[in-house]
Every structure is written in C-alpha cells, then in structure tokens.
Write a protein that holds these residues in place. Structure first.
Motif, PDB file in Angstrom:
ATOM      1  N   GLY A 138       0.785  -1.299   0.085  1.00  0.00           N
ATOM      2  CA  GLY A 138      -0.015  -0.071   0.044  1.00  0.00           C
ATOM      3  C   GLY A 138       0.621   1.280  -0.015  1.00  0.00           C
ATOM      4  O   GLY A 138       0.147   2.437  -0.076  1.00  0.00           O
ATOM      5  N   LYS A 139       2.026   1.169  -0.002  1.00  0.00           N
ATOM      6  CA  LYS A 139       2.997   2.447  -0.003  1.00  0.00           C
ATOM      7  C   LYS A 139       2.821   3.096  -1.246  1.00  0.00           C
ATOM      8  O   LYS A 139       3.353   4.173  -1.449  1.00  0.00           O
ATOM      9  N   ALA A 140       2.469   2.202  -2.336  1.00  0.00           N
ATOM     10  CA  ALA A 140       2.354   2.693  -3.817  1.00  0.00           C
ATOM     11  C   ALA A 140       1.170   1.882  -4.438  1.00  0.00           C
ATOM     12  O   ALA A 140       0.774   0.878  -3.901  1.00  0.00           O
ATOM     13  N   HIS A 141       0.607   2.643  -5.326  1.00  0.00           N
ATOM     14  CA  HIS A 141      -0.563   2.191  -6.021  1.00  0.00           C
ATOM     15  C   HIS A 141      -0.212   1.897  -7.645  1.00  0.00           C
ATOM     16  O   HIS A 141       0.343   3.039  -8.162  1.00  0.00           O
ATOM     17  N   ALA A 142      -0.678   0.794  -7.945  1.00  0.00           N
ATOM     18  CA  ALA A 142      -0.185   0.627  -9.393  1.00  0.00           C
ATOM     19  C   ALA A 142      -1.422   0.425 -10.257  1.00  0.00           C
ATOM     20  O   ALA A 142      -2.468  -0.055  -9.972  1.00  0.00           O
TER      21      ALA A 142
ATOM     22  N   VAL B  17       8.963   4.665   0.436  1.00  0.00           N
ATOM     23  CA  VAL B  17       8.707   4.454  -1.072  1.00  0.00           C
ATOM     24  C   VAL B  17       8.686   5.915  -1.911  1.00  0.00           C
ATOM     25  O   VAL B  17       7.917   6.868  -1.180  1.00  0.00           O
ATOM     26  N   ILE B  19       8.383   7.193  -5.993  1.00  0.00           N
ATOM     27  CA  ILE B  19       8.300   7.008  -7.462  1.00  0.00           C
ATOM     28  C   ILE B  19       9.433   7.412  -8.297  1.00  0.00           C
ATOM     29  O   ILE B  19       9.956   8.619  -8.072  1.00  0.00           O
ATOM     30  N   LEU B 216       2.603   4.014 -11.541  1.00  0.00           N
ATOM     31  CA  LEU B 216       2.745   3.730 -10.272  1.00  0.00           C
ATOM     32  C   LEU B 216       2.761   5.128  -9.513  1.00  0.00           C
ATOM     33  O   LEU B 216       3.616   6.010  -9.790  1.00  0.00           O
ATOM     34  N   GLU B 217       2.062   5.199  -8.461  1.00  0.00           N
ATOM     35  CA  GLU B 217       1.855   6.632  -7.737  1.00  0.00           C
ATOM     36  C   GLU B 217       1.731   6.178  -6.355  1.00  0.00           C
ATOM     37  O   GLU B 217       1.409   5.178  -6.000  1.00  0.00           O
ATOM     38  N   LEU B 218       2.191   7.308  -5.503  1.00  0.00           N
ATOM     39  CA  LEU B 218       1.986   7.169  -4.155  1.00  0.00           C
ATOM     40  C   LEU B 218       0.491   7.276  -3.916  1.00  0.00           C
ATOM     41  O   LEU B 218      -0.493   7.557  -4.596  1.00  0.00           O
ATOM     42  N   PRO B 219      -0.059   6.601  -2.794  1.00  0.00           N
ATOM     43  CA  PRO B 219      -1.592   6.381  -2.358  1.00  0.00           C
ATOM     44  C   PRO B 219      -1.823   7.736  -2.040  1.00  0.00           C
ATOM     45  O   PRO B 219      -1.398   8.813  -1.664  1.00  0.00           O
ATOM     46  N   PRO B 220      -3.217   7.977  -2.542  1.00  0.00           N
ATOM     47  CA  PRO B 220      -3.800   9.395  -2.235  1.00  0.00           C
ATOM     48  C   PRO B 220      -3.643   9.707  -0.955  1.00  0.00           C
ATOM     49  O   PRO B 220      -3.458   9.052   0.209  1.00  0.00           O
TER      50      PRO B 220
END
Lengths: 320, 249
Positions: A138-142, B17, B19, B216-220
């Motif tokens: 959950g540290k990043a969303h793909a 993390v 990006i 790939l993004e950081l969560p909102p």
C-alpha cells in the motif's frame, strides 16, 4: 473467446460469502463495458444463489458434489477450468481471499492468462482489462493493464455491492474432481469468534503501548461492542503477546476495513503499509508525535488504559 | 529430502517509497535490499525439515539481477546447500517469474518446493500456486505449520477464520505464512562455509510478462486529522462523527 466475465464465487455452509456480491458488482461493470454476460461459478452443494441474480449475474453455473463443498485447490480448480472452457471469458474474477489468491494464480498459469492479484478497482478499456492494485503493502498504487485474457482477484471490502436484478438462471455443470493429493484432515473452528481480519468492516488493533498481554481485554471489549475484528502490531506478535495470525502490517495482514482503530501503536512504516488504505483511521496514543497520527482521521492523545474504557462505554450506549 | 526454496530480492520493508521519474517503478536510490521476509521463513523451514529428516539437500533459487547473489549467499550461510541464480535484470510479472523458476528447477527432482507467501513488493501471492500449476504439483498456499511424514506432508493454515489441517502427497508446493519459522541469523561459520558452496548461474527461460504496469503512484493523501479530547465528551463527539460524517458505524 467471448466478451463474458466469469466469477469464482465463494460460499460456506450453503451461503454466499460477502465477497461474492463485491465481485459480482465489479464483474457486472466489466461485462457491461465489454458487452458480454456475467456468469458466476458456484462450486458447493445447496447454495442459495438468489443474491447473485440480484447483483447483476446473468447465469449461474452450479457444481454440486461432496468434493466441492469445502474449498480445495484441486476440486475448485477443476471446476474453474471446466467453467472457463465452457464460457471462454475475457476475464475471470475472484475474491482476493486465501482461497481466491491461491486459485486465481493457479488458474492464471493453467489458462496462460495475465494475473492481477488483490485489485481494488477493475475496468475494461476496449478489450484490455485495466486494474489498480496496491504494491509495497500500500505504499504505492499501480495501474496494470492486461491486453489478453485476464484473471483478477479483487480485494475484500474494496468494492461496495450494488443491486442490479438479472436473470441469474441456474445451469448445472458436471465436473469430476480429480483424485485428491490434498486432503482436508480436520478443521478447527476458531477459539474466539474472531472475524477474518482481511474481510472485517472494523478492526481494533493494539500495539506496544498496551503495556502487555494482560491489557488485551481493553481491545477485545471495544472490538466486541463495535462488532469488530481485533489485530496487533508486529512488536506485539514478536513479543508473543498475541498470535502471529493477528498481525497487521507489511509482514502480516494487509487490511482495508471501513474503520481501523489503532491503540498504542506508534505507526512503524511496515505497520502503516498494512492498514493505511482503511477508509477511516482512529488512533489512540500517548505520544502526540507518534507517526500513526499522520495517517489518522481522528486522533486521541492519551493513555489507552484510560481512553479505551471511555470509548467502549460510550460506544455501548451509542450503539444500543 | 530434497527441498527447493524460491526467493526474491526486494526493497527493505522499512523503505520509504518514492516514485521513479519513469512513473512506473520506485526510485531505488539509496534503497536497501533484503530477501523478502516470507521467503526467508521458507528458507529457514526448509533447513529445519532437511535437518529433521537427517539427510537431503536445500536448493535455493532466485530470478533476479546479478546483485541478488548476495541474498543467495545469505541463504547458503543460513544453511542451504546450493543455489541456482536465474540472472535477469528485467522486471517480470508473476507469470513470467513462475515460468522462469519452473524451467530452472524442473530437473532438480525436488520432494518439496517452498516459497514465501508473497514478495513484499508486488504483493501478488501468486508465484507459488503458478509454479505448482506449471510443475503439475499440488499446492497449499499460506501455511503456518508444515511437517513431513514419509511421502506425505502435514500442513496447517488459517483460512476464513478457521484452521485447516491438510495432508498432501509429495512432491508438492507450499507457500510460507508468518509463523511457519523464524529465520536464523547466519553465524560466522555459516558465512565462511557459504563462500565454498555451489552457486550456479542459469540462463532465463524465454517467458513474456502478460501484465504491463502502466503507472505507479503514491497512495492518495489523507485529509487533516481531527483531534479528539480523551474524555467522555470526546468519545461522544468521535462516535457521532464516525456515524454521521463518515458513516462507518
């Protein structure tokens, strides 16, 4: 290949699991985008499939027989391969449960399909399937794209069921379970009536700030009043205060309940990773600088030993 | 007892993390790498099972970059007997990884294949069952207990809030859940011995990825926190907000 979507639906003791309606809702959307039908596979005897028809399922393939009543990879795998052969679906959807992750991955390899595991959103883009999933706990969303036929497991609680009445016509599918190399010898019911963490709507979790295992009644009492599951931090499980099965975090269970109450948890990165996709987070901690407050919607700076009894009492009256 | 353990080199779980500029992967600058924690448990369990059997071999295998030799050496230092390294710098999806692993271990003749339940980067929990499908072996994922009795393994796992006890005809694939084993720290003797243990490089099998990562993004980000007083009135305010504003109770 058809433009249909095939669901592998889970049930227990004749009743559909909550995840069944979640994946039906996701599957209906994808089937509409593809212009195909939504077909659900229900392996297990005497399952009431009416809720599937009420949630967008056009057709239900039922596989009955003692071999299918309790999930095993071999029996349900055979059923899923048979259903996939009949439907030739563009997408297969499952719940990202223990069974669904195992079966989805196995079936993807057997059918030579791309797999998106633990998706929180899925849609069709032309003929391709596009899905979002958390990575790094959950540290990043793909965003992932599968151009060819796909298998997608959908994270429990990620998609809210939507009513959508369809025929849901039942058609029996005859499947012979292969000779079992995996045999269920026994099943232990849980000692406490613990709700599965990954599927719980609400979770009350405790960390080192609880002081010791003897304070856990504070967690259990609040969880009981809220109808919540209970979890623990890694520090607590490593110290042997609570069993590993209760651990929430990157090296435990990744959860996304509607409500997560963190009690005496400072918020190590690996813990935050496992719970920060919860819809609402409440934290109780006596250290106002604790990192857990950075991801919290509501924060209570105070000692869990004083705050939790107050919250439990208030909740008991509030929810009565 | 010949046991193959599949492992993956991943970024440390303590990593914050960021990006990368390509928008599809994480920034590896200054990042520490480790063996995925569940894979480490699988290595430990394999060593314990081999030792309990009194004979046999633990073969560790990875698909990963040149640098993953370090993680293989650590497994050898823990007590594994030899290593296979499918040297591959590319990012693969689970299907492609499973295909490469299957090709590398097909000839080993394992009684058992162990994997961690998931690598702590992609979090797919897929390679173990995919490997089983490719090798035609039975598979039980997420086991937190495992013993061997002749040609049968006894596995324990938690599923839907219940505990299942399974018996499985070997050879078979299992994936490790927390609680299966606590990985040991390799001692100096182990580290010295590991330098002399065989580590063989294997060419990667040609197996395409079927899934493409497009971003790939950081969560909102979450909204600002509301502070609640640790009083009975505060609790009332909290419960009211949880019901009326958030609709979660």
């Amino acid at each position: 290949m058809s433009n249909d979507v095939l669901l592998h639906v889970e049930s227990a003791h004749g009743a559909l699991k909550k995840s069944a309606l979640e994946i039906a809702t996701a599957g209906r959307r994808v089937a509409d985008q593809l212009g195909g039908q939504l077909v659900a596979l229900v392996a297990g005897s005497g399952v009431d499939t009416a809720p599937l028809a009420a949630h967008g399922v056009d057709k239900v393939l039922t596989v009955e027989g003692a071999a299918f009543d309790r999930y095993t990879l071999e029996a349900h795998g055979a059923a899923l391969l048979a259903a996939a052969e009949q439907v030739a679906p563009r997408a297969v959807l499952l719940a990202a449960s223990v069974a669904g992750k195992e079966l989805g991955a196995w079936a993807a390899a057997r059918l030579d399909r791309g797999l998106v595991a633990d998706a929180i959103e899925v849609h069709a883009d032309g003929e391709a399937l596009v899905a979002h999933k958390p990575k790094y706990a959950g540290k990043a969303h793909a965003t992932l794209r599968v151009a060819g036929p796909a298998v997608v497991s959908v994270r429990p609680n990620a998609i809210a069921p939507e009513a959508n009445a369809k025929a849901g016509e039942r058609v029996a599918l005859s499947v012979t379970a292969p000779e079992a190399r995996i045999r269920v010898e026994s099943v232990e019911a849980p000692g406490t009536k613990q709700i599965e963490l990954t599927e719980a709507d609400a979770i009350v979790s405790g960390g080192r700030g609880m002081g010791g295992p003897e304070s856990w009644n504070l967690i259990l009492d609040l969880a009981e009043v809220l109808g919540a599951a209970h979890g623990a931090s890694r520090a607590v499980c490593d110290a042997g205060w609570r069993p590993h099965a209760e651990q929430v975090g990157q090296t435990g269970k990744t959860v996304s309940p509607k409500l997560y109450i963190a009690c005496g948890i400072s918020g190590a990165i690996q813990h935050l990773a496992g719970m920060s996709s919860s819809k609402v987070i409440v934290a109780v901690n006596k250290d106002p600088e604790a990192p857990i407050f950075k991801v919290s919607d509501y924060g209570i700076v105070g000692d869990v030993h004083q705050v939790l009894p107050l919250l439990t009492d208030a909740a008991r009256t509030f929810l009565a | 007892m010949k046991i193959v353990v599949c492992m993956k080199r991943v970024v440390d779980t303590e990593t914050r993390v960021k990006i990368a500029p390509d928008g599809r992967s994480i920034d590896l600058g200054g990042v520490q790498f480790i063996t995925a924690p569940y894979d480490e448990m699988a290595v430990e369990k394999a060593i314990q099972l081999r030792d309990a059997a009194g004979s046999g071999e633990v073969v560790v295998v990875t698909v990963g970059p040149e640098a993953a030799t370090k993680e293989l050496r650590t497994a050898l230092a823990m007590g594994a007997d030899r290593a296979l390294h499918v040297v591959d710098e590319s990012a693969r999806d689970a299907s492609s990884t499973a295909a490469a692993l299957a090709a590398a271990i097909e000839g080993v003749g394992a009684d058992m294949v162990l994997c961690g339940k998931q690598a702590t980067d992609d979090d797919d929990a897929a390679v173990g069952p995919m490997l089983a499908a490719r090798l035609g072996l039975p598979c039980v994922a997420f086991v937190d207990g495992l013993d061997v009795d002749g040609g049968t393994a006894k596995a324990r796992r938690e599923i839907d809030g219940e505990v299942e006890h399974l018996s499985v005809t070997l050879p078979a694939v299992f994936t490790a859940q927390k609680g299966l084993a606590e990985a040991r720290y390799p001692g100096l003797k182990g580290i010295m011995a590991a330098k002399k243990k065989p580590l063989e490089n294997v060419a990667p099998a040609d197996a395409p990825s079927l899934v493409e990562t497009t971003s790939l993004e950081l969560p909102p980000a979450r909204g600002a926190m509301v502070a609640i007083e640790p009083t009975a009135a505060g609790m009332q305010q909290l419960l009211t907000a949880l019901r009326n504003d958030k609709k979660v109770i």
